[in-house]
Design a protein around this motif. Structure first.
Motif, PDB file in Angstrom:
ATOM      1  N   THR A 143     -44.824  -9.476 -50.836  1.00 55.62           N
ATOM      2  CA  THR A 143     -45.587 -10.640 -50.398  1.00 55.62           C
ATOM      3  C   THR A 143     -46.679 -10.983 -51.408  1.00 55.62           C
ATOM      4  OG1 THR A 143     -45.191 -10.052 -48.090  1.00 55.62           O
ATOM      5  CG2 THR A 143     -46.959 -11.607 -48.518  1.00 55.62           C
ATOM      6  N   VAL A 162     -45.070 -24.151 -50.306  1.00 56.08           N
ATOM      7  CA  VAL A 162     -44.632 -22.751 -50.201  1.00 56.08           C
ATOM      8  C   VAL A 162     -45.851 -21.831 -50.104  1.00 56.08           C
ATOM      9  CG1 VAL A 162     -43.477 -20.847 -51.406  1.00 56.08           C
ATOM     10  CG2 VAL A 162     -42.380 -23.097 -51.245  1.00 56.08           C
ATOM     11  N   THR A 174     -39.375 -14.780 -52.318  1.00 50.97           N
ATOM     12  CA  THR A 174     -39.345 -15.469 -51.030  1.00 50.97           C
ATOM     13  C   THR A 174     -38.042 -15.210 -50.290  1.00 50.97           C
ATOM     14  OG1 THR A 174     -38.590 -17.522 -52.088  1.00 50.97           O
ATOM     15  CG2 THR A 174     -40.967 -17.319 -51.657  1.00 50.97           C
ATOM     16  N   LEU A 203     -38.752 -12.978 -47.685  1.00 47.12           N
ATOM     17  CA  LEU A 203     -39.836 -13.351 -46.777  1.00 47.12           C
ATOM     18  C   LEU A 203     -39.555 -14.587 -45.934  1.00 47.12           C
ATOM     19  CD1 LEU A 203     -42.717 -12.964 -49.388  1.00 47.12           C
ATOM     20  CD2 LEU A 203     -42.052 -11.298 -47.638  1.00 47.12           C
ATOM     21  N   ASP A 204     -38.972 -15.614 -46.546  1.00 40.47           N
ATOM     22  CA  ASP A 204     -38.853 -16.902 -45.871  1.00 40.47           C
ATOM     23  C   ASP A 204     -37.732 -17.718 -46.523  1.00 40.47           C
ATOM     24  OD1 ASP A 204     -39.664 -19.134 -44.205  1.00 40.47           O
ATOM     25  OD2 ASP A 204     -40.694 -19.958 -45.957  1.00 40.47           O
ATOM     26  N   VAL A 205     -36.681 -17.973 -45.784  1.00 43.05           N
ATOM     27  CA  VAL A 205     -35.512 -18.662 -46.334  1.00 43.05           C
ATOM     28  C   VAL A 205     -35.854 -20.069 -46.804  1.00 43.05           C
ATOM     29  CG1 VAL A 205     -33.198 -19.532 -45.785  1.00 43.05           C
ATOM     30  CG2 VAL A 205     -33.915 -17.294 -44.944  1.00 43.05           C
ATOM     31  N   VAL A 206     -36.657 -20.801 -46.051  1.00 44.73           N
ATOM     32  CA  VAL A 206     -37.018 -22.167 -46.442  1.00 44.73           C
ATOM     33  C   VAL A 206     -37.751 -22.161 -47.777  1.00 44.73           C
ATOM     34  CG1 VAL A 206     -38.411 -24.189 -45.824  1.00 44.73           C
ATOM     35  CG2 VAL A 206     -37.043 -23.034 -44.067  1.00 44.73           C
ATOM     36  N   SER A 207     -38.699 -21.255 -47.932  1.00 47.94           N
ATOM     37  CA  SER A 207     -39.439 -21.165 -49.199  1.00 47.94           C
ATOM     38  C   SER A 207     -38.518 -20.790 -50.342  1.00 47.94           C
ATOM     39  CB  SER A 207     -40.562 -20.132 -49.070  1.00 47.94           C
ATOM     40  OG  SER A 207     -41.519 -20.560 -48.126  1.00 47.94           O
ATOM     41  N   CYS A 208     -37.567 -19.926 -50.077  1.00 45.25           N
ATOM     42  CA  CYS A 208     -36.602 -19.535 -51.102  1.00 45.25           C
ATOM     43  C   CYS A 208     -35.780 -20.746 -51.555  1.00 45.25           C
ATOM     44  CB  CYS A 208     -35.690 -18.427 -50.568  1.00 45.25           C
ATOM     45  SG  CYS A 208     -34.479 -17.844 -51.779  1.00 45.25           S
ATOM     46  N   ARG A 266     -47.059 -22.046 -46.636  1.00 43.65           N
ATOM     47  CA  ARG A 266     -46.154 -21.344 -45.716  1.00 43.65           C
ATOM     48  C   ARG A 266     -46.330 -19.835 -45.776  1.00 43.65           C
ATOM     49  NH1 ARG A 266     -41.695 -23.655 -43.286  1.00 43.65           N
ATOM     50  NH2 ARG A 266     -40.556 -21.687 -43.245  1.00 43.65           N
ATOM     51  N   LEU A 267     -46.518 -19.318 -46.987  1.00 41.05           N
ATOM     52  CA  LEU A 267     -46.584 -17.865 -47.167  1.00 41.05           C
ATOM     53  C   LEU A 267     -47.970 -17.292 -46.960  1.00 41.05           C
ATOM     54  CD1 LEU A 267     -44.360 -17.397 -50.354  1.00 41.05           C
ATOM     55  CD2 LEU A 267     -43.700 -17.111 -47.948  1.00 41.05           C
TER      56      LEU A 267
END
Length: 132
Positions: free
Chosen positions: A4, A126, A64, A67-72, A129-130
């Protein structure tokens, strides 16, 4: 925790690097140097800028992904569009400049500006979001 933190740092580096280059370095070059010097300097710098964007966004995409599919997905889209800008759009802009096609240059350059602004906004999203 390490993933993270590293992902946040890489994404922040991407956001800050793009923002500084776009609103700081490029603007400074054109105000500090004559156009006949500034243009070739920026032309030589942009391939390196895009490599930075590609590398940083792919590194952020990797992080990402845990951690987070959308951010990826956003980071992968930034990388893909930066590859397009570097390999396709930038040569078209240079060709228009070399041929003295001012109208075509303005349209293509405008597209590159929109892409870069979208990259900056997307990387900020992003980060939001993170972030905590």
């Amino acid at each position: 925790m390490i993933v993270t933190s590293a992902t946040l740092l890489v994404t922040a580096l991407l956001f800050g690097g793009m923002t500084l280059y776009s609103f700081g370095f490029a603007a400074f070059v054109f105000t500090a140097l004559p156009a006949e010097t500034a243009g070739p300097l920026i032309r030589k710098a942009f391939p390196h800028f895009y490599l930075f964007v590609i590398a940083a966004s792919l590194a952020a995409a990797f992080g990402t992904g845990f951690l987070d599919v959308v951010s990826c997905v956003v980071m992968v889209l930034i990388a893909a569009s930066a590859i397009f800008a570097r390999q396709v759009l930038m040569p078209m802009i240079n060709a228009a400049t070399d041929a003295g096609e001012t109208k075509r240059f303005k349209v293509l350059h405008g597209a590159s500006v929109v892409i870069t602004l979208a990259h900056i906004i997307a990387s900020a999203a992003v980060l939001i979001r993170l972030g905590p």
